[in-house]
Design a protein around this motif. Structure first.
Motif, PDB file in Angstrom:
ATOM      1  N   GLU A 145       0.833  -1.202   0.000  1.00 19.25           N
ATOM      2  CA  GLU A 145       0.000   0.000   0.000  1.00 19.25           C
ATOM      3  C   GLU A 145       0.867   1.251   0.000  1.00 19.25           C
ATOM      4  N   ARG A 188       3.293   1.069  -3.573  1.00 24.78           N
ATOM      5  CA  ARG A 188       2.676   0.804  -4.875  1.00 24.78           C
ATOM      6  C   ARG A 188       3.024   1.857  -5.926  1.00 24.78           C
ATOM      7  N   LEU A 235      -1.807  -2.058  -9.859  1.00 19.35           N
ATOM      8  CA  LEU A 235      -2.180  -3.213  -9.052  1.00 19.35           C
ATOM      9  C   LEU A 235      -0.922  -4.005  -8.705  1.00 19.35           C
ATOM     10  N   ASP A 251      -2.534  -6.087  -4.292  1.00 22.24           N
ATOM     11  CA  ASP A 251      -3.816  -5.640  -4.847  1.00 22.24           C
ATOM     12  C   ASP A 251      -4.475  -6.744  -5.668  1.00 22.24           C
ATOM     13  N   GLU A 301      -6.053  -8.996  -3.149  1.00 19.40           N
ATOM     14  CA  GLU A 301      -7.217  -8.400  -2.509  1.00 19.40           C
ATOM     15  C   GLU A 301      -8.403  -8.286  -3.461  1.00 19.40           C
ATOM     16  N   ARG A 302      -8.144  -7.906  -4.702  1.00 18.37           N
ATOM     17  CA  ARG A 302      -9.229  -7.650  -5.641  1.00 18.37           C
ATOM     18  C   ARG A 302      -9.766  -8.925  -6.271  1.00 18.37           C
TER      19      ARG A 302
END
Length: 527
Positions: A422, A425, A453, A457, A460-461
């Motif tokens: 985070e 990135r 991403l 990410d 998570e996504r």
């Protein structure tokens, strides 16, 4: 069948889940898909990432999707249209030199001859060697692997599937052994003398593979990427008009027409097991849904590490799932562009901008990228494949503007020293932009919006453990009958009525539809 209970609950509405659901519904089963996001498609979706700019969010190009799946589901009738790239790849090496692959054998040979006449002469034999093996492995893609330790049926499967490999001549068997056991560098050193040609072919060995081209077994990943075809042309690469979401939206329509119920915004929290049998799932909101079988289109790491209680698993299986390797070192970007990039070595617009633009000039460059990622967390000079699909598809960007997909390696799934993706990135994304800028000055200034991403990410996504686009490493210990583990290569999990239909099963990663097709067939046989 019938009644209020579903015959199958499918966890995850990615392309394999949709494929599996369709085949099951066609066979008369009552099927429900549970998708955690608000849209089906998994990693094969098209989304707006900047006002007026749409693109494939994660998976980004078409080749491996099975022709049988396209035909059976009548995806073209549901709006799918795939166009060819004019050439396959373009590799800029420096301010003057570049290589273009594809278009025809003769064109590729002429390009290769710029660097080595001997390598140009060798090229047909190299292609033939890979194609002989790829043909056999293509044939295995839609077959169910045998379960080690299984019964007579599995012995028959092992014998019949092994027969295709035995029919290969001795030279081809040697090549096959090389591909499974050797590093990409060692394999390519046996064929070519030019560093440029080795880079062009070696790139496929690190796609979605958190490894160096010097890593033993990396040659197989190179082979995995030549299996595909587009519109009947073997080895071709293409673009789905409207992005990768066009594939899964066509699949969604096919599924709904077949009677499949699709629930979105329905994240599964747990697989329910009663007295050694899978009986349903619990959603994150506490809702419990019951079915005769549960089919998981999530990766083995997520399924057995989070959704299934370890106490419900055989101890050795649970231990091996903890050891299952996942994490592809991938960083994915979409950028909105005010204009097309101008590469110093080939500045004018042309067919090269509609190909896969690969920034990875040498195998040493690729090896250093992996070394940097292990030490620092990401490559100081990343491996970048850039596609500009708006050169083939005017539905993705405003007139005169463009979108580009940047698929980048190597980026550690977990950063060292306690740093978080985070926080890091955008710095990593800046490094990627700077890498392209070095080959195409002015690129950075043309970027008007971007989506970044990291591996975190992607997990998570899309639920990709370690950001692994393949649902697990494509190494020899995690392939065929050993994917995800020996004894469970035939799509049935270790708990009764639990099945697996995702890329963590045979034949592995990529937008293929093969795991979903094969799993459905085995479920239908089990009836």
């Amino acid at each position: 069948m019938g009644g209020g209970q579903d015959d199958a609950l499918i966890i995850g509405g990615g392309h394999n889940g949709l494929t599996c659901a369709w085949y099951l519904a066609r066979a008369g089963l009552k099927v429900r898909i549970l998708e955690r996001r608000s849209v089906v498609g998994g990693a094969a979706v098209t989304e707006e990432f900047h006002p007026g700019f749409r693109n494939s969010t994660a998976s980004y190009t078409v080749s491996l999707l099975q022709a049988k799946v396209i035909a059976d589901m009548r995806l073209h009738d549901w709006g799918l249209r795939v166009v060819h790239r004019p050439i396959s790849n373009f590799l800029p090496f420096d301010d003057r030199n570049y290589l273009k692959l594809g278009g025809s054998l003769e064109r590729t040979q002429a390009e290769v001859a710029k660097y080595s006449a001997k390598d140009a002469e060798t090229l047909p034999a190299y292609y033939d060697a890979l194609e002989r093996i790829a043909d056999v492995l293509r044939d295995l893609a839609l077959k169910t692997p045998p379960n080690a330790g299984g019964g007579v049926q599995d012995l028959i499967r092992a014998a019949t599937q092994g027969w295709g490999l035995r029919k290969l001549g001795l030279e081809a068997q040697r090549d096959l052994l090389d591909l499974f056991a050797k590093s990409a560098r060692t394999f390519l050193d046996g064929w070519f003398e030019s560093d440029e040609i080795k880079a062009a072919f070696g790139f496929d060995a690190v796609v979605g593979n958190y490894a160096s081209p010097d890593t033993p077994g990396s040659a197989y990943v190179l082979l995995h990427h030549v299996f595909g075809e587009v519109n009947g042309v073997k080895g071709a690469w293409g673009h789905a008009i409207g992005g990768m979401g066009a594939i899964t939206q066509a699949m969604r329509q096919a599924c709904q027409a077949a009677g499949v119920e699709i629930m979105t915004d329905a994240p599964v929290a747990k697989v329910l097991v009663d007295n050694g049998k899978t009986v349903g799932v619990a959603l994150e909101d506490g809702t419990e849904l019951f079915a005769r079988r549960v089919v998981a289109n999530v990766g083995p790491k997520l399924l057995y590490g989070k959704l299934v209680d370890e106490a419900d698993l055989p101890p050795d299986f649970a231990r091996r799932m903890r050891m299952f390797k996942a994490g592809s070192g991938t960083f994915r970007m979409n950028v909105a562009l005010s204009e097309l990039p101008r590469f110093t070595c080939l500045p004018e617009p042309g067919e090269h901008l509609a190909s896969g633009i690969v920034i990875a000039p040498t195998l040493d460059y690729m090896d250093q990228a992996f070394t940097d990622a292990r030490a620092f967390g990401w490559s100081k000079r990343p491996i970048v494949e850039m596609l500009i699909p708006s050169t083939l598809d005017d539905t993705l960007a405003p007139k005169g503007a463009h979108v580009a997909s940047l698929f980048c390696q190597q980026f550690a799934p977990v950063l060292p020293d306690g740093r978080s993706w985070e926080a890091e990135r955008e710095a990593a994304a800046d490094t990627i932009i700077d890498t392209v800028e070095a080959f195409a000055p002015g690129f950075k200034a043309s970027v008007v919006g971007r989506l970044s991403l990291s591996p975190f990410d992607l997990e998570e996504r899309f639920g990709l453990a370690g950001g692994d686009i393949m649902h697990g490493a494509m190494s020899i210990d995690q392939l065929w009958a050993a994917r995800p583990v020996l004894g469970h290569g035939a799509y049935a999990g270790p708990i009764q009525n639990l099945w697996m239909c995702g890329a963590g099963t045979h034949p592995g990663g990529g937008v293929t539809g093969a795991p979903g097709h094969n799993c459905a067939r085995e479920i239908i046989r089990s009836l």
